[in-house]
Design a protein around this motif. Structure first.
Motif, short mmCIF file in Angstrom:
data_model
loop_
_atom_site.label_atom_id
_atom_site.label_comp_id
_atom_site.label_asym_id
_atom_site.label_seq_id
_atom_site.Cartn_x
_atom_site.Cartn_y
_atom_site.Cartn_z
N TYR A 252 0.83 -1.20 0.00
CA TYR A 252 0.00 0.00 0.00
C TYR A 252 0.87 1.26 0.00
O TYR A 252 0.56 2.24 -0.70
CB TYR A 252 -0.93 0.01 1.22
N TYR A 253 1.93 1.21 0.73
CA TYR A 253 2.80 2.39 0.81
C TYR A 253 3.48 2.64 -0.53
O TYR A 253 3.56 3.79 -0.99
CB TYR A 253 3.87 2.17 1.91
N THR A 254 3.93 1.60 -1.16
CA THR A 254 4.57 1.73 -2.48
C THR A 254 3.58 2.28 -3.48
O THR A 254 3.91 3.16 -4.30
CB THR A 254 5.08 0.37 -2.95
N GLN A 255 2.36 1.79 -3.44
CA GLN A 255 1.33 2.26 -4.37
C GLN A 255 1.04 3.74 -4.12
O GLN A 255 0.86 4.52 -5.05
CB GLN A 255 0.04 1.43 -4.22
N TYR A 256 1.04 4.10 -2.87
CA TYR A 256 0.78 5.49 -2.53
C TYR A 256 1.89 6.37 -3.06
O TYR A 256 1.64 7.45 -3.62
CB TYR A 256 0.64 5.61 -1.00
N GLN A 257 3.13 5.93 -2.92
CA GLN A 257 4.27 6.70 -3.41
C GLN A 257 4.19 6.86 -4.92
O GLN A 257 4.46 7.93 -5.47
CB GLN A 257 5.58 5.97 -3.02
N ASP A 261 3.88 10.27 -6.87
CA ASP A 261 4.86 10.67 -7.88
C ASP A 261 4.15 11.01 -9.19
O ASP A 261 4.51 11.99 -9.88
CB ASP A 261 5.86 9.53 -8.12
N ASN A 262 3.18 10.23 -9.53
CA ASN A 262 2.44 10.50 -10.77
C ASN A 262 1.69 11.81 -10.67
O ASN A 262 1.61 12.59 -11.64
CB ASN A 262 1.45 9.36 -11.06
N ALA A 263 1.15 12.06 -9.49
CA ALA A 263 0.40 13.32 -9.31
C ALA A 263 1.34 14.53 -9.39
O ALA A 263 1.04 15.54 -10.04
CB ALA A 263 -0.34 13.28 -7.97
#
Length: 278
Positions: A252-257, A261-263
């Protein structure tokens, strides 16, 4: 009486009766014949009946009518009967005599003498008697053979009945003996059966008790092993759950990062485009 006295010597006595007062008529009634022969009418009727085959008296208007020859023949036959000859002897003797005067004259000296007639009759009777003896012996032999067969059949039948009775009695004795022995065997078998059932029951009960104890011990060991296994598995499962939870958190943390980053990258691109447009 001598057999020779039974017969009339035809060489001394004429066949036609002489010295009779008869009228010159053709036929005589039975009563007239009785008067001529000095006999009762009943006797004339009797002799006429028994010598009917020899006399052959003519019947006219349902009555017997006698000729002179008939009267002579009847008187001659009555004399033979009175001399003691049987009816059969008279018939045989009379059949060998001439029937009328012409035959008497023709035969002459060839007429059979009384002695020859007697011998002829005796010979015929002897032959008949011999034949009778032969037939009688044959009948006796046949009767004896039949009697022997009947006796033999009776004896065989009696023996068969006796044998059948003996067989039935023997079978009955054997059956009673076997039933008695079977009863004894059944009693012994019943005792053995009961004893066998008792032994089997005891053995099975003992084996069941042993098996129950063994099963109880095995079940207890299996339960303890299962419980220990459950404890071990629970600890390992807790560790695995914690490890999985940590992996999920990292994911979940990786996905959030990545999303962040994409945002940020999108926002910077928009600013660059704004500056470029100015």
């Amino acid at each position: 009486m001598d057999n020779k006295d039974k017969y009339i010597d035809t060489q001394k006595v004429e066949h036609k009766i002489q010295n009779r007062k008869r009228g010159e008529i053709l036929y005589y009634s039975m009563s007239q014949v009785a008067d001529l022969l000095n006999e009762n009418i009943s006797n004339i009727k009797y002799y006429t009946n028994i010598f009917d085959d020899l006399l052959k008296i003519e019947i006219i208007d349902k009555e017997l009518r006698y000729t002179n020859d008939d009267i002579d023949n009847l008187e001659f036959l009555i004399k033979l009967k009175n001399r003691g000859m049987t009816l059969k002897e008279i018939q045989e003797y009379y059949s060998k005599l001439p029937l009328n005067d012409n035959e008497v004259q023709h035969l002459g000296s060839n007429l059979l003498s009384v002695e020859e007639l007697i011998n002829s009759i005796k010979e015929e009777q002897r032959i008949q008697f011999d034949n009778f003896k032969i037939q009688l012996n044959k009948d006796i032999q046949d009767a004896n053979l039949l009697y022997v067969k009947n006796i033999t059949s009776t004896i065989i039948e009696a023996q068969n009945k006796s044998l059948n009775k003996f067989k039935q009695d023997l079978f009955e004795e054997i059956r009673e003996y076997l039933n008695s022995e079977f009863d004894k065997i059944n009693e012994i078998n019943l005792d053995l059966h009961n004893q066998f059932i008792d032994n089997i029951t005891k053995f099975v009960s003992k084996e069941i008790d042993n098996k129950n104890n063994e099963l109880k011990l095995n079940l207890q060991n299996d339960f303890n092993a299962f419980f220990q296994s459950c404890l071990t598995n629970s600890e390992r499962l807790i560790k695995e759950v914690k490890s999985f939870k940590k992996v999920i958190e990292n994911a979940y943390y990786t996905q959030y990062q990545v999303e962040m980053d994409n945002a940020n990258s999108g926002f910077l691109n928009k600013l660059l485009q704004i500056f470029k447009s100015k």
